[in-house]
Design a protein around this motif. Structure first.
Motif, mmCIF file in Angstrom:
data_model
loop_
_atom_site.group_PDB
_atom_site.id
_atom_site.type_symbol
_atom_site.label_atom_id
_atom_site.label_comp_id
_atom_site.label_asym_id
_atom_site.label_seq_id
_atom_site.Cartn_x
_atom_site.Cartn_y
_atom_site.Cartn_z
ATOM 1 N N LEU A 117 -44.306 2.097 0.635
ATOM 2 C CA LEU A 117 -43.927 1.075 -0.334
ATOM 3 C C LEU A 117 -43.213 1.909 -1.565
ATOM 4 O O LEU A 117 -42.316 1.357 -2.019
ATOM 5 C CB LEU A 117 -44.995 0.034 -0.797
ATOM 6 C CG LEU A 117 -45.598 -0.566 0.632
ATOM 7 C CD1 LEU A 117 -46.416 -1.421 -0.032
ATOM 8 C CD2 LEU A 117 -44.470 -1.473 1.078
ATOM 9 N N SER A 118 -43.639 2.858 -1.867
ATOM 10 C CA SER A 118 -43.194 3.282 -3.331
ATOM 11 C C SER A 118 -41.905 4.064 -3.102
ATOM 12 O O SER A 118 -41.154 4.212 -4.089
ATOM 13 C CB SER A 118 -44.247 4.580 -3.704
ATOM 14 O OG SER A 118 -44.012 5.676 -2.794
ATOM 15 N N LEU A 131 -46.677 3.797 -6.746
ATOM 16 C CA LEU A 131 -47.649 3.863 -5.927
ATOM 17 C C LEU A 131 -48.890 3.055 -5.962
ATOM 18 O O LEU A 131 -49.257 2.502 -4.836
ATOM 19 C CB LEU A 131 -47.991 5.367 -5.770
ATOM 20 C CG LEU A 131 -49.158 5.782 -4.777
ATOM 21 C CD1 LEU A 131 -49.007 5.598 -3.367
ATOM 22 C CD2 LEU A 131 -49.699 7.374 -5.112
ATOM 23 N N GLU A 132 -49.152 2.916 -7.242
ATOM 24 C CA GLU A 132 -50.431 2.070 -7.593
ATOM 25 C C GLU A 132 -50.134 0.777 -7.044
ATOM 26 O O GLU A 132 -51.194 -0.074 -6.467
ATOM 27 C CB GLU A 132 -50.622 2.263 -9.052
ATOM 28 C CG GLU A 132 -51.298 3.586 -9.403
ATOM 29 C CD GLU A 132 -50.288 4.539 -9.316
ATOM 30 O OE1 GLU A 132 -49.076 4.315 -9.571
ATOM 31 O OE2 GLU A 132 -50.570 5.914 -9.694
ATOM 32 N N THR A 133 -49.013 0.131 -7.395
ATOM 33 C CA THR A 133 -48.609 -1.260 -7.032
ATOM 34 C C THR A 133 -48.512 -1.483 -5.719
ATOM 35 O O THR A 133 -49.023 -2.271 -4.976
ATOM 36 C CB THR A 133 -47.115 -1.618 -7.550
ATOM 37 O OG1 THR A 133 -47.362 -1.454 -9.025
ATOM 38 C CG2 THR A 133 -46.839 -3.220 -7.501
ATOM 39 N N GLY A 134 -48.179 -0.438 -4.822
ATOM 40 C CA GLY A 134 -48.127 -0.434 -3.299
ATOM 41 C C GLY A 134 -49.501 -0.372 -2.900
ATOM 42 O O GLY A 134 -49.875 -1.295 -1.737
ATOM 43 N N MET A 135 -50.388 0.272 -3.460
ATOM 44 C CA MET A 135 -51.815 0.195 -3.059
ATOM 45 C C MET A 135 -52.469 -1.095 -3.373
ATOM 46 O O MET A 135 -53.161 -1.643 -2.499
ATOM 47 C CB MET A 135 -52.680 1.437 -3.536
ATOM 48 C CG MET A 135 -52.028 2.689 -3.211
ATOM 49 S SD MET A 135 -53.465 3.943 -3.443
ATOM 50 C CE MET A 135 -53.085 4.225 -5.322
ATOM 51 N N ILE A 148 -61.408 1.789 -6.957
ATOM 52 C CA ILE A 148 -61.277 3.188 -6.834
ATOM 53 C C ILE A 148 -59.876 3.917 -6.784
ATOM 54 O O ILE A 148 -59.751 5.027 -6.212
ATOM 55 C CB ILE A 148 -62.007 3.598 -5.596
ATOM 56 C CG1 ILE A 148 -61.782 3.246 -4.379
ATOM 57 C CG2 ILE A 148 -63.475 3.339 -5.946
ATOM 58 C CD1 ILE A 148 -62.513 3.606 -3.140
ATOM 59 N N ILE A 149 -59.070 2.883 -7.241
ATOM 60 C CA ILE A 149 -57.489 3.249 -6.903
ATOM 61 C C ILE A 149 -57.143 4.579 -7.851
ATOM 62 O O ILE A 149 -56.363 5.534 -7.462
ATOM 63 C CB ILE A 149 -56.557 2.234 -7.526
ATOM 64 C CG1 ILE A 149 -56.489 1.019 -6.274
ATOM 65 C CG2 ILE A 149 -55.388 2.786 -7.807
ATOM 66 C CD1 ILE A 149 -55.523 -0.021 -6.504
ATOM 67 N N PRO A 150 -57.882 4.653 -9.010
ATOM 68 C CA PRO A 150 -57.558 6.103 -9.683
ATOM 69 C C PRO A 150 -57.899 7.217 -8.885
ATOM 70 O O PRO A 150 -57.405 8.540 -9.090
ATOM 71 C CB PRO A 150 -58.501 5.733 -10.838
ATOM 72 C CG PRO A 150 -58.661 4.423 -11.225
ATOM 73 C CD PRO A 150 -58.733 3.753 -9.774
ATOM 74 N N TRP A 151 -58.955 7.274 -8.076
ATOM 75 C CA TRP A 151 -59.204 8.272 -7.286
ATOM 76 C C TRP A 151 -58.401 8.563 -6.209
ATOM 77 O O TRP A 151 -57.932 9.653 -5.645
ATOM 78 C CB TRP A 151 -60.695 8.110 -6.762
ATOM 79 C CG TRP A 151 -61.716 8.545 -7.770
ATOM 80 C CD1 TRP A 151 -62.297 9.664 -8.234
ATOM 81 C CD2 TRP A 151 -62.368 7.505 -8.806
ATOM 82 N NE1 TRP A 151 -63.310 9.595 -9.098
ATOM 83 C CE2 TRP A 151 -63.253 8.165 -9.653
ATOM 84 C CE3 TRP A 151 -62.214 6.180 -8.931
ATOM 85 C CZ2 TRP A 151 -63.684 7.568 -10.702
ATOM 86 C CZ3 TRP A 151 -62.845 5.400 -10.056
ATOM 87 C CH2 TRP A 151 -63.561 6.366 -10.875
ATOM 88 N N PRO A 191 -55.624 6.203 -15.423
ATOM 89 C CA PRO A 191 -56.178 4.979 -15.265
ATOM 90 C C PRO A 191 -55.289 4.012 -14.777
ATOM 91 O O PRO A 191 -53.947 4.147 -15.100
ATOM 92 C CB PRO A 191 -56.619 4.673 -16.614
ATOM 93 C CG PRO A 191 -55.650 5.538 -17.408
ATOM 94 C CD PRO A 191 -55.562 6.870 -16.658
ATOM 95 N N VAL A 192 -55.708 2.818 -14.131
ATOM 96 C CA VAL A 192 -54.860 1.994 -13.542
ATOM 97 C C VAL A 192 -55.304 0.563 -13.695
ATOM 98 O O VAL A 192 -56.422 0.302 -13.624
ATOM 99 C CB VAL A 192 -54.829 2.205 -11.790
ATOM 100 C CG1 VAL A 192 -53.767 0.884 -11.310
ATOM 101 C CG2 VAL A 192 -54.374 3.332 -11.269
ATOM 102 N N SER A 193 -54.153 -0.373 -14.664
ATOM 103 C CA SER A 193 -54.721 -1.536 -15.104
ATOM 104 C C SER A 193 -54.038 -2.400 -14.142
ATOM 105 O O SER A 193 -52.956 -2.228 -13.574
ATOM 106 C CB SER A 193 -54.161 -1.761 -16.448
ATOM 107 O OG SER A 193 -52.645 -1.677 -16.558
ATOM 108 N N VAL A 194 -54.667 -3.549 -13.643
ATOM 109 C CA VAL A 194 -54.342 -4.214 -12.652
ATOM 110 C C VAL A 194 -53.736 -5.685 -13.318
ATOM 111 O O VAL A 194 -54.502 -6.106 -14.023
ATOM 112 C CB VAL A 194 -55.370 -4.752 -11.486
ATOM 113 C CG1 VAL A 194 -54.928 -5.948 -10.602
ATOM 114 C CG2 VAL A 194 -55.866 -3.304 -10.969
#
Length: 423
Positions: free
Chosen positions: A37-38, A44-48, A323-326, A214-217
């Motif tokens: 998706l990225s 990538l984070e948004t796709g996950m 656990i997205i950051p990992w 870090p990932v903020s949702v």
């Protein structure tokens, strides 16, 4: 002696264990689908996050309303069609691509709640269905080889072998060997172990992208609004058409096989409709459509028989957000072997082609060859569907052609004519 009713906790434990196993055999899709998706215009984070939310919602619906132990995740092959053909080849924005997913989901839903799905299923020859699956398989293999660096664009050829002195290629090769070993040994959660091993190797070789961030949702990342600005364009509907066909055929085949394993054929209609609803919702969550994962065989083999297994897996999918950051540090070298192996699994359907029957095998082989060579699933399908009635007529077998198939062939022909005249 067991007390009356003591079997209930044991059965519940089996369902939970089956759901946990199902989660670990499918959670790889969060990284793999997010990576694909990225390349369609989001992070990538948004796709996950989109993958997690679509998988959670579809799986929970299947568990709560379908009462079936089936996990719904974005389909491999379908995600490639979305990213590389619908968006990449047509030049749509990501939101316009989601509109294609939404409309194709509506068509899928319509067939699920009417008799037209059965009519369409019976109208398409089995050889063409297998050709599509095999073509998608080879397409995934090509994408995996590209992501790993094993294949690159050549100076004098379309493709060439990669630089085997590159750390990325070396890590990709080592990870591929690990993936093949784990897969042929039928190790549980082999894809997950492959990703972990590949990531550790990448760290060992000092490849980039090995630091957690870090990932903020945000709420905006949990729900997308498809853009229908291109709905009046012919290219929009030429993108909807192949996606809808693949959704209908692939889900029919996968779901039928899994319900046979469960001895729950009577649940087909309900399961099929929930699958269609989940595919439709995918366009709102920001991902390509979900399907019943092939890995559900592991859930069934582990004793999963009811919706409790799916509910367990669904809850675990939702928890994956934390656990997205990992998992966001997983490099392409750890993802590409999974794409290659899944591609090989899909390509195995070539054994079902009646190679001794030219009128069936030649159009199917055109699909198989043209999907990866044109880098377009829709165009690859078009070659086979246009060739099928031509070959049949040339051999005097036009009586074998159905009206729906001829209509589909004409639509594909029309799309090619539009490209020739530049519309």
């Amino acid at each position: 002696m067991n007390k009356p009713g003591s079997k209930v906790p044991g059965l519940l434990r089996n369902e939970i264990i089956a759901g946990v196993i199902g989660y670990f055999t499918t959670v790889y899709i969060v990284v793999v689908n997010g990576s694909i998706l990225s390349e369609a215009g989001i992070s990538l984070e948004t796709g996950m996050i989109a993958t997690i939310m679509a998988s959670f919602t579809g799986t929970m619906m299947m568990g709560l309303f379908g009462k079936l132990p089936l996990i719904l995740i974005p389909g491999m092959g379908i995600n490639a069609l979305f990213a590389y053909s619908i968006i990449g080849n047509n030049g749509f924005t990501f939101q316009e691509g989601l509109a294609v997913v939404f409309v194709a989901g509506l068509i899928f839903l319509f067939t699920a709640f009417s008799k037209h799905g059965v009519i369409l299923k019976n109208a398409i020859p089995e050889s063409l269905k297998h050709g599509i699956t095999v073509g998608l398989g080879f397409f995934l293999i090509l994408i995996g080889l590209e992501k790993s660096g094993l294949v690159i664009s050549g100076d004098t050829t379309i493709v060439a072998i990669g630089d085997f002195t590159s750390s990325t290629v070396i890590v990709s090769l080592l990870t591929l060997f690990i993936a093949i070993f784990l897969f042929v040994k039928n190790i549980p959660a082999n894809f997950l172990i492959t990703m972990i091993s590949g990531t550790l190797l990448a760290v060992l070789f000092g490849l980039p992208k090995t630091e957690m961030e870090p990932v903020s949702v945000n709420v905006s990342e949990l729900l997308f609004v498809p853009s229908f600005t291109a709905i009046g364009e012919l290219s929009f509907w030429l993108a909807v058409f192949p996606l809808a066909l693949i959704l209908i055929f692939e889900n029919m085949g996968i779901l039928s096989g899994q319900l046979q394993m469960l001895d729950r054929n009577d649940s087909y209609t309900k399961g099929y409709r929930i699958t269609a609803l989940s595919a439709l919702a995918s366009g709102l969550f920001g991902t390509s459509p979900t399907v019943s994962g092939a890995e559900n065989a592991a859930v069934i083999a582990s004793g999963g028989k009811t919706g409790r297994a799916a509910i367990t897996a669904g809850i675990l999918f939702l928890a994956t957000i934390f656990i997205i950051p990992w998992i966001s540090i997983v490099p392409n070298s750890a993802i590409s072997p999974i794409l290659i192996i899944v591609g090989f699994l899909m390509a195995q359907n070539i054994r079902h082609l009646p190679l001794n029957n030219l009128s069936e095998s030649l159009p199917a082989m055109l699909i198989i060859v043209m999907i990866p060579f044109t880098y377009s699933i829709g165009d690859g399908m078009a070659f086979g569907f246009i060739a099928y009635p031509i070959v049949k007529a040339a051999l005097g077998k036009q009586y074998e052609l159905s009206k729906p198939l001829l209509a589909i062939s004409l639509l594909f022909s029309f799309s090619f004519i539009m490209k020739i005249i530049g519309i």
